[in-house]
Design an enzyme around this catalytic site. Structure first.
Site, PDB file in Angstrom:
ATOM      1  N   ASN A 188      -3.902  12.952   0.319  1.00 12.57           N
ATOM      2  CA  ASN A 188      -4.653  13.837   0.134  1.00 12.57           C
ATOM      3  C   ASN A 188      -5.043  14.835   1.485  1.00 12.57           C
ATOM      4  O   ASN A 188      -5.857  15.799   0.289  1.00 12.57           O
ATOM      5  CB  ASN A 188      -6.173  12.707   0.504  1.00 12.57           C
ATOM      6  CG  ASN A 188      -6.162  11.403  -0.615  1.00 12.57           C
ATOM      7  OD1 ASN A 188      -6.190  12.017  -1.143  1.00 12.57           O
ATOM      8  ND2 ASN A 188      -6.666  10.256  -0.011  1.00 12.57           N
TER       9      ASN A 188
ATOM     10  N   GLU B 253      -5.949   2.779  -0.747  1.00 15.46           N
ATOM     11  CA  GLU B 253      -4.694   2.252  -1.139  1.00 15.46           C
ATOM     12  C   GLU B 253      -3.968   1.274  -0.858  1.00 15.46           C
ATOM     13  O   GLU B 253      -2.710   1.301  -1.256  1.00 15.46           O
ATOM     14  CB  GLU B 253      -3.782   3.696  -0.687  1.00 15.46           C
ATOM     15  CG  GLU B 253      -3.569   3.212   0.870  1.00 15.46           C
ATOM     16  CD  GLU B 253      -5.253   3.892   1.817  1.00 15.46           C
ATOM     17  OE1 GLU B 253      -4.175   3.689   2.656  1.00 15.46           O
ATOM     18  OE2 GLU B 253      -6.331   4.178   1.212  1.00 15.46           O
TER      19      GLU B 253
ATOM     20  N   ASP C 136       1.300  -1.244  -0.165  1.00 11.52           N
ATOM     21  CA  ASP C 136       0.177  -0.187   0.377  1.00 11.52           C
ATOM     22  C   ASP C 136       0.682   1.122  -0.214  1.00 11.52           C
ATOM     23  O   ASP C 136       1.743   1.193  -0.075  1.00 11.52           O
ATOM     24  CB  ASP C 136      -1.018   0.117   1.396  1.00 11.52           C
ATOM     25  CG  ASP C 136      -0.474   0.094   2.768  1.00 11.52           C
ATOM     26  OD1 ASP C 136       0.906   0.285   2.220  1.00 11.52           O
ATOM     27  OD2 ASP C 136      -0.914  -0.153   3.618  1.00 11.52           O
TER      28      ASP C 136
ATOM     29  N   ASP D 249      -6.214  10.488  -6.123  1.00  9.38           N
ATOM     30  CA  ASP D 249      -6.474   9.064  -7.032  1.00  9.38           C
ATOM     31  C   ASP D 249      -5.873   9.804  -8.295  1.00  9.38           C
ATOM     32  O   ASP D 249      -4.901   8.397  -8.393  1.00  9.38           O
ATOM     33  CB  ASP D 249      -7.471  10.327  -7.812  1.00  9.38           C
ATOM     34  CG  ASP D 249      -8.841  10.240  -6.624  1.00  9.38           C
ATOM     35  OD1 ASP D 249      -8.920   9.770  -5.848  1.00  9.38           O
ATOM     36  OD2 ASP D 249     -10.328  10.446  -7.526  1.00  9.38           O
TER      37      ASP D 249
END
Length: 253
Positions: free
Chosen positions: A140, A175, A132, A149
């Protein structure tokens, strides 16, 4: 109808010429018999014409019905092919993550189930890696969800480019991703996973500003392993990689 009319006419002609049959009962002179025979044949002709017309009409209707049936069959076959194509497209769409283009969680787990069965049957090596994005929440929070994104999309592209096609990759969480390496023992599979980790660090543009790295946990299938046990082992190895400072690879104990 044509043959039966011809037979009746032939019998009437022969009977008349032979001076036998019902014509003889109606008259005695040859001229009257011939006239009556001609009248009879004319009636036969008048009767046969509507019969022929009806038969021709029925033949035309039958031909039209056959043509309609063939058209309907053709349209039904075309509709069937279109439905199959639409179903395949829906199946492909359902199997792929909209953002990254990788397999969805459901589909990658299905593939893992099949690979575990194959491993049990043929005793071939199988390695699973879960990775991940490190500190993705900070990406973010700092750069916004649109940038997040873009990072996920870039990771998906890098994973497809960096891994051989025989390996399967899916997005199993926000993620979090899973990499299936059939035919690979964990020692050799680690080289592919490390190659992927380094490739992620080469992100350019806005993604590079985010400082994206990944942590990887790996495990090799053992006798009696299931999807649940393998994912748990890889998750524990991933947790160990994160606890050790992130941006690294750990193998399951």
């Amino acid at each position: 109808a044509v043959i039966s009319t011809a037979i009746v006419a032939l019998v009437a002609i022969i009977a008349t010429l032979d001076a036998t049959g019902p014509v003889i009962m109606a008259t005695t002179t040859a001229e009257d018999r011939m006239l009556l025979l001609q009248t009879f044949l004319a009636c036969q002709l008048l009767i046969s014409l509507p019969v022929a017309s009806i038969l021709e009409d029925r033949a035309s209707q039958a031909a039209n019905a056959l043509h309609r049936e063939q058209t309907l069959r053709s349209e039904a076959e075309k509709a069937r092919r279109q439905a199959e194509l639409a179903n395949r497209k829906l199946s492909i769409a359902a199997a792929r993550d909209d953002l990254t283009g990788l397999f969805t969680r459901t589909r990658i787990i299905q593939k893992l189930e099949k690979l575990i069965e194959r491993h049990a049957d043929k005793d071939t090596p199988l390695t699973v890696a879960i990775f991940d994005i490190d500190h993705f929440k900070m990406v973010n929070d700092r750069f916004g969800h649109i940038a997040g994104d873009e990072v996920l999309r870039a990771i998906g592209q890098i994973a497809r480019d960096a891994m051989p096609r025989r390996f399967e990759i899916g997005r199993i969480g926000g993620e979090e991703f899973m990499l299936l390496l059939p035919g690979q023992a964990v020692e050799t599979a680690a080289g592919y996973a490390e190659q992927l980790r380094l490739a992620v660090m080469t992100l350019s543009g806005q993604q590079a500003q985010c400082g994206v790295t990944i942590s990887v946990g790996m495990t090799e299938a053992r006798m009696g392993d299931t999807v649940k046990t393998m994912m748990r082992a890889a998750d524990l190895a991933l947790y160990a990689a994160k606890s050790s400072g992130r941006n690294q690879l750990k193998r399951a104990a």
